[in-house]
Design an enzyme around this catalytic site. Structure first.
Site, PDB file in Angstrom:
ATOM      1  N   ARG A 163       0.817  -1.227   0.000  1.00 44.41           N
ATOM      2  CA  ARG A 163       0.000   0.000   0.000  1.00 44.41           C
ATOM      3  C   ARG A 163       0.846   1.270   0.000  1.00 44.41           C
ATOM      4  NH1 ARG A 163      -2.986  -3.137   3.612  1.00 44.41           N
ATOM      5  NH2 ARG A 163      -4.816  -4.029   2.582  1.00 44.41           N
ATOM      6  N   LYS A 185       1.335  11.898 -10.192  1.00 42.15           N
ATOM      7  CA  LYS A 185       0.493  10.982 -10.980  1.00 42.15           C
ATOM      8  C   LYS A 185       1.340   9.806 -11.448  1.00 42.15           C
ATOM      9  CE  LYS A 185      -3.164  13.713 -13.152  1.00 42.15           C
ATOM     10  NZ  LYS A 185      -3.703  14.162 -14.440  1.00 42.15           N
ATOM     11  N   GLU A 227       5.827  19.661 -23.898  1.00 45.35           N
ATOM     12  CA  GLU A 227       5.249  19.924 -22.573  1.00 45.35           C
ATOM     13  C   GLU A 227       5.693  21.298 -22.062  1.00 45.35           C
ATOM     14  OE1 GLU A 227       2.858  18.178 -21.395  1.00 45.35           O
ATOM     15  OE2 GLU A 227       3.165  16.024 -21.694  1.00 45.35           O
ATOM     16  N   LYS A 275       4.599  23.402 -13.019  1.00 43.53           N
ATOM     17  CA  LYS A 275       3.941  22.135 -12.675  1.00 43.53           C
ATOM     18  C   LYS A 275       3.762  22.034 -11.150  1.00 43.53           C
ATOM     19  CE  LYS A 275       2.548  17.802 -13.657  1.00 43.53           C
ATOM     20  NZ  LYS A 275       2.993  16.563 -14.228  1.00 43.53           N
ATOM     21  N   GLU A 285      -6.638  17.084  -9.052  1.00 45.94           N
ATOM     22  CA  GLU A 285      -7.303  17.490 -10.283  1.00 45.94           C
ATOM     23  C   GLU A 285      -8.802  17.699 -10.129  1.00 45.94           C
ATOM     24  OE1 GLU A 285      -5.444  15.725 -13.727  1.00 45.94           O
ATOM     25  OE2 GLU A 285      -7.261  16.021 -14.896  1.00 45.94           O
ATOM     26  N   ARG A 289      -5.663  21.789 -12.111  1.00 46.63           N
ATOM     27  CA  ARG A 289      -4.689  20.830 -12.643  1.00 46.63           C
ATOM     28  C   ARG A 289      -5.082  20.340 -14.036  1.00 46.63           C
ATOM     29  NH1 ARG A 289      -1.255  16.051  -9.656  1.00 46.63           N
ATOM     30  NH2 ARG A 289      -0.132  15.438 -11.534  1.00 46.63           N
ATOM     31  N   ASN A 293      -3.663  19.607 -19.075  1.00 46.34           N
ATOM     32  CA  ASN A 293      -4.034  18.711 -20.175  1.00 46.34           C
ATOM     33  C   ASN A 293      -4.245  19.452 -21.489  1.00 46.34           C
ATOM     34  OD1 ASN A 293      -4.027  16.320 -18.633  1.00 46.34           O
ATOM     35  ND2 ASN A 293      -5.968  16.929 -17.715  1.00 46.34           N
ATOM     36  N   HIS A 296      -3.894  17.623 -24.690  1.00 46.04           N
ATOM     37  CA  HIS A 296      -3.820  16.194 -24.371  1.00 46.04           C
ATOM     38  C   HIS A 296      -5.064  15.408 -24.769  1.00 46.04           C
ATOM     39  CE1 HIS A 296      -0.239  17.386 -22.291  1.00 46.04           C
ATOM     40  NE2 HIS A 296      -0.032  16.176 -21.810  1.00 46.04           N
ATOM     41  N   HIS A 300      -3.907  12.332 -26.576  1.00 47.44           N
ATOM     42  CA  HIS A 300      -4.083  10.963 -26.084  1.00 47.44           C
ATOM     43  C   HIS A 300      -4.841  10.106 -27.093  1.00 47.44           C
ATOM     44  CE1 HIS A 300      -3.546  11.992 -21.517  1.00 47.44           C
ATOM     45  NE2 HIS A 300      -2.399  11.927 -22.166  1.00 47.44           N
ATOM     46  N   HIS A 313       4.636  10.659 -26.988  1.00 49.49           N
ATOM     47  CA  HIS A 313       3.633  11.411 -26.227  1.00 49.49           C
ATOM     48  C   HIS A 313       3.700  12.904 -26.576  1.00 49.49           C
ATOM     49  CE1 HIS A 313       1.072  12.633 -22.913  1.00 49.49           C
ATOM     50  NE2 HIS A 313       2.010  13.460 -22.502  1.00 49.49           N
TER      51      HIS A 313
HETATM   52  N1  LIG Z   1       2.790  11.465 -14.649  1.00 44.42           N
HETATM   53  C1  LIG Z   1       2.613  12.592 -15.291  1.00 44.42           C
HETATM   54  O1  LIG Z   1       2.202  13.612 -14.715  1.00 44.42           O
HETATM   55  C2  LIG Z   1       2.936  12.673 -16.761  1.00 44.42           C
HETATM   56  C3  LIG Z   1       2.983  13.922 -17.403  1.00 44.42           C
HETATM   57  C4  LIG Z   1       3.364  13.969 -18.747  1.00 44.42           C
HETATM   58  C5  LIG Z   1       3.672  12.789 -19.421  1.00 44.42           C
HETATM   59  N2  LIG Z   1       3.596  11.597 -18.760  1.00 44.42           N
HETATM   60  C6  LIG Z   1       3.921  10.349 -19.440  1.00 44.42           C
HETATM   61  O2  LIG Z   1       5.307  10.366 -19.777  1.00 44.42           O
HETATM   62  C7  LIG Z   1       5.503   9.447 -20.844  1.00 44.42           C
HETATM   63  C8  LIG Z   1       6.464  10.033 -21.851  1.00 44.42           C
HETATM   64  O3  LIG Z   1       7.685  10.267 -21.226  1.00 44.42           O
HETATM   65  P1  LIG Z   1       9.030  10.411 -22.097  1.00 44.42           P
HETATM   66  O4  LIG Z   1       8.794  11.289 -23.233  1.00 44.42           O
HETATM   67  O5  LIG Z   1      10.090  10.742 -21.126  1.00 44.42           O
HETATM   68  O6  LIG Z   1       9.195   8.971 -22.734  1.00 44.42           O
HETATM   69  P2  LIG Z   1      10.076   7.691 -22.399  1.00 44.42           P
HETATM   70  O7  LIG Z   1      10.172   7.425 -20.966  1.00 44.42           O
HETATM   71  O8  LIG Z   1       9.554   6.625 -23.287  1.00 44.42           O
HETATM   72  O9  LIG Z   1      11.523   8.109 -22.929  1.00 44.42           O
HETATM   73  C9  LIG Z   1      11.687   8.429 -24.283  1.00 44.42           C
HETATM   74  C10 LIG Z   1      12.860   7.673 -24.901  1.00 44.42           C
HETATM   75  O10 LIG Z   1      14.072   8.222 -24.421  1.00 44.42           O
HETATM   76  C11 LIG Z   1      14.950   7.188 -23.975  1.00 44.42           C
HETATM   77  N3  LIG Z   1      15.759   7.811 -22.928  1.00 44.42           N
HETATM   78  C12 LIG Z   1      15.374   8.181 -21.695  1.00 44.42           C
HETATM   79  N4  LIG Z   1      16.353   8.857 -21.091  1.00 44.42           N
HETATM   80  C13 LIG Z   1      17.399   8.896 -21.951  1.00 44.42           C
HETATM   81  C14 LIG Z   1      18.698   9.468 -21.898  1.00 44.42           C
HETATM   82  N5  LIG Z   1      19.099  10.196 -20.859  1.00 44.42           N
HETATM   83  N6  LIG Z   1      19.519   9.293 -22.964  1.00 44.42           N
HETATM   84  C15 LIG Z   1      19.088   8.605 -24.056  1.00 44.42           C
HETATM   85  N7  LIG Z   1      17.865   8.069 -24.176  1.00 44.42           N
HETATM   86  C16 LIG Z   1      17.030   8.214 -23.122  1.00 44.42           C
HETATM   87  C17 LIG Z   1      14.041   6.079 -23.565  1.00 44.42           C
HETATM   88  O11 LIG Z   1      14.687   4.824 -23.659  1.00 44.42           O
HETATM   89  C18 LIG Z   1      12.917   6.192 -24.583  1.00 44.42           C
HETATM   90  O12 LIG Z   1      13.278   5.512 -25.767  1.00 44.42           O
HETATM   91  C19 LIG Z   1       4.134   9.146 -21.428  1.00 44.42           C
HETATM   92  O13 LIG Z   1       3.747   7.851 -21.077  1.00 44.42           O
HETATM   93  C20 LIG Z   1       3.239  10.160 -20.759  1.00 44.42           C
HETATM   94  O14 LIG Z   1       1.922   9.704 -20.610  1.00 44.42           O
HETATM   95  C21 LIG Z   1       3.235  11.532 -17.459  1.00 44.42           C
END
Ligand SMILES: NC(=O)c1ccc[n+]([C@@H]2O[C@H](COP(=O)([O-])OP(=O)(O)OC[C@H]3O[C@@H](n4cnc5c(N)ncnc54)[C@H](O)[C@@H]3O)[C@@H](O)[C@H]2O)c1
Length: 408
Positions: A163, A185, A227, A275, A285, A289, A293, A296, A300, A313
């Site tokens: 938990r 999140k 973003e 943020k 949210e 918050r 989006n 988004h 999405h 993304h």
């Molecule tokens: N929780 C939240 O509030 C929130 C907000 C926005 C987005 N998200 C989520 O985040 C995700 C997207 O995140 P992302 O764009 O970081 O994608 P990701 O985690 O897939 O990373 C993108 C790519 O970069 C590579 N990578 C990561 N760090 C690296 C580095 N230092 N050097 C070389 N390669 C590297 C990874 O292997 C991957 O291929 C989505 O799933 C989205 O829904 C969440």
């Protein structure tokens, strides 16, 4: 992107001399306030400080954890489990192993295959098995090292096991530093839609070590840019103005193209700050918050339409923002529909206009969490920095999809 090694080393040295900032802030959260820190090469020192704080002040009110904390996360840490993106492990293995030794993490790290498809229930289950196999306690932090995919997945693992065990984010992408590592999140995708299964789980700390960005490929820099542009549109226009110089002035996006690292860091940290401001004000949210989006709802839907693997993304969000800007201009008439045009040339989309089917997109949007009854609500801009939630009818959505199609 990379020029001759000699020149690289020289420019690295001169950057390092000029780049000595450590920026930090506290994000307020019902689950306990937590620090967000930024700097180059800071991960080891920040982790050490965090471990010491937990030893020194088991229950207490030290500078990084305020009076809101209710979990056991102020207890001294007992080992740690590292959840790391496969590509980050490949490129930074020496560093990850050093961190592992430093914090006394279990020998086996949980490796998250790169890409959005890892945000799945099956990967989450494997991650939970890993944590339970290592007999984590409620004092064993999960340290997530990677982009938003790793952070969201590891966060959801940490939220569920026993938990809730402590969580520490070390974001390694621009997108994760600017956005996803902050705000609590966590979650995974479902066949029905994006991020539909998850939990709010407050991290103990977010450590943005900018050195990780040195290996980030150009496409991921552009992905993360989306973003930041979003935060600029909804909260601070200067982020968009500065992005113009940071991203379009100096060749292909990437660490090598960052002419002024301090300015870049300030720009990125401002985005993280927005943020923090928004999520600490409305953590769960119920109001503001939702403005995060912007872009988004359509984004999405497009990610889902292309199976979560053809559009990043941030790429989907950029297209969604083009649609949302068009709708904002139509409905409120104050923000220019082409405000993001200067950035469009940076994006290379792996989809063809004819693949963007309007009726499928609208039906995917109806599954999005932002819907209210049967109406799809969009975050639109009444003006720059003035987001609002607005129901939009299908006819207008179809027009916005046409605009997106023309921008591909
Ligand atoms: N929780 C939240 O509030 C929130 C907000 C926005 C987005 N998200 C989520 O985040 C995700 C997207 O995140 P992302 O764009 O970081 O994608 P990701 O985690 O897939 O990373 C993108 C790519 O970069 C590579 N990578 C990561 N760090 C690296 C580095 N230092 N050097 C070389 N390669 C590297 C990874 O292997 C991957 O291929 C989505 O799933 C989205 O829904 C969440």
């Amino acid at each position: 992107m990379f020029k001759g090694a000699g020149r690289n080393e020289k420019s690295e040295r001169s950057k390092r001399r000029r780049f000595m900032n450590r920026l930090s802030m506290i994000n307020r959260s019902a689950g306990g306030d937590y620090p967000v820190v930024s700097g180059a090469g800071i991960a080891e020192a920040e982790l050490e400080a965090l471990w010491h704080r937990h030893l020194r002040d088991p229950r207490g009110s030290h500078d990084s954890h305020g009076s809101h904390g209710s979990r056991d996360s102020h207890d001294p840490y007992d080992r740690a489990c590292i959840v790391v993106d496969a590509e980050v492990l490949r490129l930074h293995e020496d560093r990850i192993r050093a961190i592992q030794m430093q914090i006394g993490a279990v020998e086996e790290v949980f490796v998250v295959p790169s890409g959005e498809s890892s945000k799945s229930l099956s990967m989450w289950e494997r991650g939970v098995d890993y944590l339970l196999r290592h007999q984590v306690s409620r004092r064993t932090p999960v340290v997530a090292v990677g982009g938003g995919v790793t952070g969201d997945l590891a966060g959801f693992m940490a939220s569920a096991v026993l938990r809730g065990v402590p969580l520490i984010h070390i974001p390694t992408t621009l997108l994760a530093m600017a956005d996803s590592s902050i705000g609590g999140k966590t979650g995974v995708n479902h066949a029905s839609g994006k991020n539909l299964i998850g939990a709010f789980h407050t991290p103990d700390a977010v450590i943005q070590d900018l050195d990780f960005l040195k290996t980030l490929p150009p496409r991921e820099w552009v992905n993360g840019l989306s973003e930041v542009l979003k935060s600029g549109l909804i909260a601070d226009r200067t982020l968009v103005d500065d992005a113009g110089e940071i991203f379009t002035g100096n060749g292909e996006p990437g660490w090598e193209a960052v002419a002024d690292p301090d300015r870049f860091q300030t720009w990125l940290f401002r985005c993280a700050e927005i943020k923090c401001e928004i999520t600490s004000d409305d953590e769960f949210e119920s109001g503001r918050r939702a403005f995060l989006n912007f872009g988004h709802t359509m984004g999405h839907a497009m990610e889902k339409m292309f199976g979560y693997n053809r559009l990043r993304h941030g790429e989907a969000v950029f297209l969604g923002m083009i649609g949302a800007l068009f709708l904002s201009a139509k409905v409120f008439g104050r923000v220019a529909a082409d405000a993001l045009d200067p950035f469009a040339r940076l994006y290379e989309f792996d989809i063809r206009p004819e693949e963007l089917d309007t009726s499928s997109l609208i039906s995917y949007m109806a599954l999005d969490k932002k819907r209210a009854g049967s109406t799809v609500r969009f975050v639109l801009l009444e003006d720059w920095e003035k987001p609002t939630l607005q129901p939009v009818d299908s006819q207008l959505i179809a027009e916005a999809v046409d605009v997106i199609r023309r921008s591909l």
